[in-house]
Design a protein around this motif. Structure first.
Motif, PDB file in Angstrom:
ATOM      1  N   GLU A 259      33.865 -23.494   5.593  1.00 46.40           N
ATOM      2  CA  GLU A 259      33.672 -24.453   6.737  1.00 46.40           C
ATOM      3  C   GLU A 259      34.958 -24.186   7.792  1.00 46.40           C
ATOM      4  O   GLU A 259      35.208 -24.193   8.994  1.00 46.40           O
ATOM      5  CB  GLU A 259      33.215 -25.798   6.606  1.00 46.40           C
ATOM      6  CG  GLU A 259      32.048 -25.923   5.697  1.00 46.40           C
ATOM      7  CD  GLU A 259      30.805 -25.657   6.423  1.00 46.40           C
ATOM      8  OE1 GLU A 259      30.876 -25.458   7.701  1.00 46.40           O
ATOM      9  OE2 GLU A 259      29.709 -25.433   6.016  1.00 46.40           O
ATOM     10  N   GLY A 260      36.205 -24.184   6.930  1.00 40.94           N
ATOM     11  CA  GLY A 260      37.579 -24.090   7.568  1.00 40.94           C
ATOM     12  C   GLY A 260      37.595 -23.008   8.402  1.00 40.94           C
ATOM     13  O   GLY A 260      38.351 -22.784   9.320  1.00 40.94           O
ATOM     14  N   VAL A 261      36.966 -21.809   8.011  1.00 39.70           N
ATOM     15  CA  VAL A 261      36.955 -20.638   8.706  1.00 39.70           C
ATOM     16  C   VAL A 261      36.094 -20.487   9.749  1.00 39.70           C
ATOM     17  O   VAL A 261      36.402 -20.218  11.002  1.00 39.70           O
ATOM     18  CB  VAL A 261      36.771 -19.317   7.801  1.00 39.70           C
ATOM     19  CG1 VAL A 261      36.636 -17.986   8.366  1.00 39.70           C
ATOM     20  CG2 VAL A 261      37.719 -18.987   6.642  1.00 39.70           C
ATOM     21  N   ILE A 262      34.678 -20.930   9.616  1.00 39.17           N
ATOM     22  CA  ILE A 262      33.715 -20.699  10.505  1.00 39.17           C
ATOM     23  C   ILE A 262      33.682 -21.677  11.275  1.00 39.17           C
ATOM     24  O   ILE A 262      33.342 -21.749  12.696  1.00 39.17           O
ATOM     25  CB  ILE A 262      32.352 -20.476   9.807  1.00 39.17           C
ATOM     26  CG1 ILE A 262      31.870 -21.704   9.168  1.00 39.17           C
ATOM     27  CG2 ILE A 262      32.473 -19.483   8.481  1.00 39.17           C
ATOM     28  CD1 ILE A 262      30.445 -21.712   8.694  1.00 39.17           C
ATOM     29  N   GLY A 263      34.178 -23.042  11.111  1.00 38.66           N
ATOM     30  CA  GLY A 263      34.203 -24.197  11.841  1.00 38.66           C
ATOM     31  C   GLY A 263      34.808 -24.053  13.526  1.00 38.66           C
ATOM     32  O   GLY A 263      34.050 -24.058  14.573  1.00 38.66           O
ATOM     33  N   PRO A 264      36.176 -23.634  13.392  1.00 37.90           N
ATOM     34  CA  PRO A 264      36.695 -23.357  14.665  1.00 37.90           C
ATOM     35  C   PRO A 264      36.225 -22.504  15.703  1.00 37.90           C
ATOM     36  O   PRO A 264      35.891 -22.710  16.839  1.00 37.90           O
ATOM     37  CB  PRO A 264      38.226 -22.776  14.254  1.00 37.90           C
ATOM     38  CG  PRO A 264      38.405 -23.260  12.932  1.00 37.90           C
ATOM     39  CD  PRO A 264      37.199 -23.233  12.551  1.00 37.90           C
ATOM     40  N   SER A 265      35.617 -21.442  14.912  1.00 39.44           N
ATOM     41  CA  SER A 265      35.189 -20.457  15.893  1.00 39.44           C
ATOM     42  C   SER A 265      33.719 -20.774  16.572  1.00 39.44           C
ATOM     43  O   SER A 265      33.141 -20.482  17.572  1.00 39.44           O
ATOM     44  CB  SER A 265      34.797 -18.959  15.098  1.00 39.44           C
ATOM     45  OG  SER A 265      34.702 -19.121  13.767  1.00 39.44           O
ATOM     46  N   VAL A 266      32.878 -21.558  15.621  1.00 39.67           N
ATOM     47  CA  VAL A 266      31.608 -22.099  16.066  1.00 39.67           C
ATOM     48  C   VAL A 266      31.801 -23.129  17.289  1.00 39.67           C
ATOM     49  O   VAL A 266      30.975 -22.993  18.230  1.00 39.67           O
ATOM     50  CB  VAL A 266      30.920 -22.763  14.883  1.00 39.67           C
ATOM     51  CG1 VAL A 266      29.560 -23.465  15.321  1.00 39.67           C
ATOM     52  CG2 VAL A 266      30.478 -21.767  13.872  1.00 39.67           C
ATOM     53  N   GLU A 267      32.896 -23.783  17.206  1.00 35.81           N
ATOM     54  CA  GLU A 267      33.206 -24.764  18.245  1.00 35.81           C
ATOM     55  C   GLU A 267      33.922 -24.390  19.411  1.00 35.81           C
ATOM     56  O   GLU A 267      33.995 -24.903  20.560  1.00 35.81           O
ATOM     57  CB  GLU A 267      33.922 -25.895  17.409  1.00 35.81           C
ATOM     58  CG  GLU A 267      33.209 -27.133  16.584  1.00 35.81           C
ATOM     59  CD  GLU A 267      34.362 -27.582  15.819  1.00 35.81           C
ATOM     60  OE1 GLU A 267      35.380 -27.442  16.065  1.00 35.81           O
ATOM     61  OE2 GLU A 267      33.765 -27.943  14.719  1.00 35.81           O
ATOM     62  N   ALA A 268      34.356 -22.790  19.331  1.00 35.52           N
ATOM     63  CA  ALA A 268      35.030 -22.284  20.363  1.00 35.52           C
ATOM     64  C   ALA A 268      34.204 -22.240  21.860  1.00 35.52           C
ATOM     65  O   ALA A 268      34.940 -22.355  22.892  1.00 35.52           O
ATOM     66  CB  ALA A 268      35.669 -21.180  19.811  1.00 35.52           C
ATOM     67  N   GLY A 269      33.028 -21.808  21.764  1.00 37.81           N
ATOM     68  CA  GLY A 269      32.563 -21.748  23.141  1.00 37.81           C
ATOM     69  C   GLY A 269      31.332 -22.960  23.376  1.00 37.81           C
ATOM     70  O   GLY A 269      30.794 -23.231  22.430  1.00 37.81           O
ATOM     71  N   PRO A 270      30.940 -23.310  24.440  1.00 40.67           N
ATOM     72  CA  PRO A 270      29.899 -24.241  24.667  1.00 40.67           C
ATOM     73  C   PRO A 270      28.547 -23.660  24.268  1.00 40.67           C
ATOM     74  O   PRO A 270      27.706 -24.475  24.094  1.00 40.67           O
ATOM     75  CB  PRO A 270      30.113 -24.606  26.106  1.00 40.67           C
ATOM     76  CG  PRO A 270      30.916 -23.513  26.855  1.00 40.67           C
ATOM     77  CD  PRO A 270      31.763 -22.933  25.703  1.00 40.67           C
ATOM     78  N   GLU A 271      28.277 -22.533  24.472  1.00 41.13           N
ATOM     79  CA  GLU A 271      27.016 -21.895  24.243  1.00 41.13           C
ATOM     80  C   GLU A 271      26.959 -21.391  22.759  1.00 41.13           C
ATOM     81  O   GLU A 271      26.035 -20.506  22.455  1.00 41.13           O
ATOM     82  CB  GLU A 271      26.965 -20.778  25.124  1.00 41.13           C
ATOM     83  CG  GLU A 271      28.031 -19.898  25.283  1.00 41.13           C
ATOM     84  CD  GLU A 271      27.768 -18.585  25.842  1.00 41.13           C
ATOM     85  OE1 GLU A 271      26.803 -18.483  26.671  1.00 41.13           O
ATOM     86  OE2 GLU A 271      28.350 -17.581  25.752  1.00 41.13           O
ATOM     87  N   ALA A 272      27.953 -21.617  21.859  1.00 38.75           N
ATOM     88  CA  ALA A 272      27.718 -21.153  20.637  1.00 38.75           C
ATOM     89  C   ALA A 272      26.721 -21.370  19.871  1.00 38.75           C
ATOM     90  O   ALA A 272      26.018 -22.501  20.030  1.00 38.75           O
ATOM     91  CB  ALA A 272      28.935 -21.389  19.876  1.00 38.75           C
ATOM     92  N   LEU A 273      26.137 -20.675  19.147  1.00 39.69           N
ATOM     93  CA  LEU A 273      24.791 -20.729  18.214  1.00 39.69           C
ATOM     94  C   LEU A 273      25.635 -21.155  16.685  1.00 39.69           C
ATOM     95  O   LEU A 273      26.297 -20.436  16.165  1.00 39.69           O
ATOM     96  CB  LEU A 273      24.098 -19.732  17.995  1.00 39.69           C
ATOM     97  CG  LEU A 273      22.976 -19.828  17.132  1.00 39.69           C
ATOM     98  CD1 LEU A 273      21.911 -20.565  18.074  1.00 39.69           C
ATOM     99  CD2 LEU A 273      22.270 -18.440  16.884  1.00 39.69           C
ATOM    100  N   ALA A 274      25.459 -22.658  16.603  1.00 40.38           N
ATOM    101  CA  ALA A 274      25.906 -22.958  15.218  1.00 40.38           C
ATOM    102  C   ALA A 274      25.348 -22.496  13.990  1.00 40.38           C
ATOM    103  O   ALA A 274      24.322 -22.538  13.894  1.00 40.38           O
ATOM    104  CB  ALA A 274      26.173 -24.470  15.190  1.00 40.38           C
ATOM    105  N   ALA A 275      26.208 -21.973  13.001  1.00 39.08           N
ATOM    106  CA  ALA A 275      25.779 -21.605  11.910  1.00 39.08           C
ATOM    107  C   ALA A 275      25.366 -23.052  11.036  1.00 39.08           C
ATOM    108  O   ALA A 275      26.055 -24.157  10.983  1.00 39.08           O
ATOM    109  CB  ALA A 275      26.842 -20.804  11.203  1.00 39.08           C
TER     110      ALA A 275
END
Ligand SMILES: Cc1cc2nc3c(=O)[nH]c(=O)nc-3n(C[C@H](O)[C@H](O)[C@H](O)COP(=O)(O)OP(=O)(O)OC[C@H]3O[C@@H](n4cnc5c(N)ncnc54)[C@H](O)[C@@H]3O)c2cc1C
Length: 412
Positions: A259-275
């Motif tokens: 989660e530490g790796v994927i968390g920041p990238s998922v939150e990076a963009g407003p339109e991100a599709l959350a894993a």
């Protein structure tokens, strides 16, 4: 001239060697596959095999042709509907369903599968089931080649246990370390990556949407591949020292690290599709050392390499077995369409096979090795350039279509 009793002897009954053996047998050739390890039966478990493969449409077509695909339990196959790749500085690439999923309200057709996730053991077992019905004597086990002698009409293989075999063509399908390749005098260049791939399966909090997700981070590559239901498969190519530490952690600590790796990238963009969030580790993680391997040649007189024996690639693109199955499909086509003149060891046939495979193999090895080196470096400015590059490619629909077509067909 006396004919060799076997047209083709294949060493190695992995997925590549077995699929090739079946294709040649079904085409009317006399084939034998030698395997040194016992053929274990695959018993499906609720949590899925921790070895899984993302297979392209052309690999599927070849496995359908030999019958292994129909043996699969359809409820355990997972179509890949799209891909989402994250760079280490907000770079992003989307393919298939992933690129449409954010355009709310826009009508679109059902996404076409970009490939399918299959379980390694189930695919091998499916091919063995076909063999038991169609060619019960195809595989000789436990057996291997000890010595090879050239004769006027073919090769004489001296075996570890059984009587010697004569054949027109010997094929090495015995994996990346290929003892047969070394035995035939083909040298190979190895480059060890400072990566160990950790694989394990997880139950998730919600649906994954059929998306394969991948994160480049701190010189490592973490992928979460969709499995049927709310499950994903982790393939984390981590630096070796980090991988060792990850293997020593508890499941909860490992999930937190992921989660530490994927968390920041998922939150990076407003339109991100959350894993979806990881809830439970279902299989004990296994680690695989990774290396690039290039043999000096794919063919010698009366000898050919296929599968991992012919190429070692980093698994970040999920293409090792896909390349191997395309080797097998190409070699089968060349041998089965050779006409009445030449035997299967004919040098011009083998050169035709090598010419057809050299470029796709070199391209995939170049791509994965190039990406490894690109994301391994923190040289001034490089992180910004590589993420800028990802975002540019993401905007070029034609380039993305060509990349997808290449991944699916293994051709240019
Ligand atoms: C972490 C990870 C993830 C991967 N994910 C993907 C993916 O998603 N998609 C994909 O396409 N690829 C993937 N790959 C690559 C894939 O695993 C390999 O390319 C594939 O397993 C190679 O199959 P093969 O049949 O060529 O060789 P192997 O599976 O290595 O089979 C070789 C066979 O030869 C036998 N053998 C060896 N030596 C001898 C001998 N002396 N005599 C007789 N028999 C012998 C062995 O027992 C074995 O049965 C991944 C690899 C890794 C490490």
């Amino acid at each position: 001239m006396k004919q060799a009793p076997y047209d083709v002897v294949i060493v190695g009954a992995g997925i590549t060697g077995l699929a090739l053996g079946l294709a040649l047998h079904q085409g009317g050739l006399r084939v034998r596959v030698l395997e040194h390890a016992p053929l274990a039966r695959f018993v499906p478990e609720p949590g899925f095999d921790s070895r899984i493969y993302a297979l392209s449409r052309s690999s599927q077509a070849f496995l359908q042709q030999v019958g292994g695909w129909e043996q699969q339990d359809a409820s355990r196959l997972q179509p890949i509907l799209g891909m989402e790749i994250w760079g280490d500085r907000q770079g992003r690439l989307q393919f298939g369903a992933a690129q449409h999923s954010h355009r709310a309200g826009s009508p679109r057709a059902a996404p076409q599968a970009q490939g399918t996730i299959v379980e390694a053991g189930a695919m091998l077992e499916g091919l063995l089931r076909v063999m038991r019905v169609e060619a019960p004597d195809l595989v000789q086990v436990p057996e291997t080649v000890l010595a090879v002698e050239h004769e006027p009409a073919g090769l004489l293989l001296r075996l570890q246990r059984g009587a010697p075999l004569r054949c027109a063509l010997l094929v090495a399908a015995d994996g990346v370390g290929s003892p047969v390749r070394a035995h035939m005098g083909v040298s190979a260049t190895f480059k060890a990556y400072d990566h160990q791939a950790l694989v394990a399966n997880y139950r998730t909090s919600g649906p994954h949407g059929g998306l394969a997700r991948q994160w480049f981070s701190a010189g490592e590559v973490l992928a979460l591949l969709p499995l049927p239901g709310n499950h994903v498969s982790l393939v984390w190519s981590a630096r070796k020292a980090h991988a060792r530490r990850l293997l020593e952690k508890t499941p909860a600590q490992r999930m937190a690290a992921i989660e530490g790796v994927i968390g920041p990238s998922v939150e990076a963009g407003p339109e991100a599709l959350a894993a979806p969030q990881l809830l439970e580790e279902l299989t004990t993680p296994q680690g695989f050392d990774l290396r690039l391997m290039r043999p000096d040649t794919l063919v010698l007189p009366r000898f050919a390499l296929v599968g991992d024996a012919a190429h070692g690639v980093h698994p970040m693109a999920g293409q090792g077995l896909n390349l191997g199955l395309q080797d097998a499909a190409t070699l089968a086509t060349v041998l089965l369409h050779r006409g009445w003149g030449p035997d299967c060891g004919d040098w011009s046939l083998l050169r035709r096979y090598a010419r057809a495979r050299q470029e796709p193999i070199a391209l995939m090895q170049g791509l994965t090795d190039g990406l490894y080196r690109l994301f391994d470096s923190e040289q001034w400015g490089l992180p910004l350039w590589r993420n800028w590059g990802m975002n540019r490619v993401n905007q070029w629909g034609w380039l993305k279509n060509r990349l997808m077509a290449h991944a699916n067909t293994g051709s240019q």
